[in-house]
Design an enzyme around this catalytic site. Structure first.
Site, PDB file in Angstrom:
ATOM      1  N   GLY A  39       0.841  -1.206   0.000  1.00 15.67           N
ATOM      2  CA  GLY A  39       0.000   0.000   0.000  1.00 15.67           C
ATOM      3  C   GLY A  39       0.870   1.248   0.000  1.00 15.67           C
ATOM      4  N   HIS A  40       1.859   1.278   0.901  1.00 19.32           N
ATOM      5  CA  HIS A  40       2.781   2.423   0.927  1.00 19.32           C
ATOM      6  C   HIS A  40       3.531   2.541  -0.402  1.00 19.32           C
ATOM      7  CE1 HIS A  40       2.839   1.328   5.377  1.00 19.32           C
ATOM      8  NE2 HIS A  40       2.463   2.577   5.410  1.00 19.32           N
TER       9      HIS A  40
END
Ligand code: PAF
Length: 288
Positions: A39-40
């Site tokens: 996600g990051h």
């Protein structure tokens, strides 16, 4: 092979970004608390694609944890995070120690009223002031930039957008889609706390959101009924302790009762599954 530059002082980080802007380069900024997952990385890739220089902060912010929460045990792995940043082509990582960000107890906090009060704010009353304060500090340190946030923490995203607007901060906030595991579980640094059995049960949150969205697409226009449907699904999972399931206006998080055709709503749910509280949400445009 590019090597990511790691900086741990405010003055050097600000200086590097000022120089880049002076050269006419645009800055992309991804604030994180580390223990990076896909996600990051998706935020970093987007920053890389859209900006000339991409900076990431890695700082576990004590101010956003209540005394009984998991600050001490929050997962950390800086060497692995730096490798991940390097692999996606981040230019600069700002990883300050706590004393650099908070040399003395902070007397000034930023709180975004109303938007911070319900859902996560009700469960964690001091959380959003801690988030808004550190993000305001990070924005002041970073200077004009595009800042990338995941929609996984949807309420956080709305709070930060409003802070930027209210305080005229020179930052363009970019919300990015949730990245999910193959079975649909929203990626989160806290998923690492889940046992195998809890990991299997955790998917109930996303399933509840999907059922809620399907009900809207099938013609349900009573938002309370959709919220109840989602809550019942989560409550039926023995390993999950439901916190909330809500249907709100996507822009201002206002609770809604009736689903107006053409309106943009957000379904949000939170539950404790074992130790961690897990959050998830889904955007729905109500069919006309
Ligand atoms: O979403 C997070 O990881 C944190 O809340 C943030 C925005 C980096 C502030 O500490």
């Amino acid at each position: 092979m590019q090597f990511v530059r790691v900086i741990d002082t405010i003055s050097e980080f600000s200086h590097v970004l000022d120089l880049a802007r002076r050269d006419g380069r645009t800055i992309g900024f991804v604030p994180t608390m580390g223990y990076l997952h896909d996600g990051h990385l998706s935020l970093m890739r987007r920053s890389r694609n859209e900006c000339d220089l991409s900076a990431v902060s890695i700082f576990v912010n004590p101010l956003q944890f209540a005394p009984e929460e998991d600050l001490a045990s929050y997962p950390r792995d800086l060497p692995r995070d730096l490798q991940a940043c390097e692999a996606v082509g981040v230019d600069v990582v700002f990883a300050p120690p706590v004393e650099e960000m908070y040399p003395e107890p902070t007397l000034t906090t930023v709180s975004v009223a109303e938007l911070s009060e319900r859902m996560e704010g009700a469960a964690r009353p001091t959380h959003f002031a801690g988030v808004a304060t550190v993000v305001a500090k990070l924005f002041n340190i970073t200077g004009p930039c595009r800042a990338y946030f995941g929609e996984k923490d949807y309420q956080q995203l709305v709070v930060i957008r409003r802070m930027v607007k209210d305080l005229n901060q020179p930052v363009e906030v970019v919300g990015c889609p949730i990245v999910r595991e193959p079975d649909g579980l929203a990626m989160s640094s806290r998923n690492v706390y889940l046992s195998d059995e809890e990991r299997g049960a955790a998917i109930v949150i996303y399933r509840a959101l999907q059922v809620g969205a399907a009900a809207i697409f099938a013609g349900e226009r009573d938002a309370t009924a959709v919220a109840r449907l989602m809550a019942d699904i989560i409550a039926a999972e023995p390993l999950a302790a439901l916190d909330y399931a809500e249907v709100v206006d996507a822009d201002d998080l206002r609770p809604i009762t009736s689903l107006e055709p053409g309106s943009r709503v957000r379904l949000l749910a939170a539950a404790k599954v074992g130790a961690p509280r897990l959050l998830d949400n889904l955007g729905v445009e109500v069919p006309a």
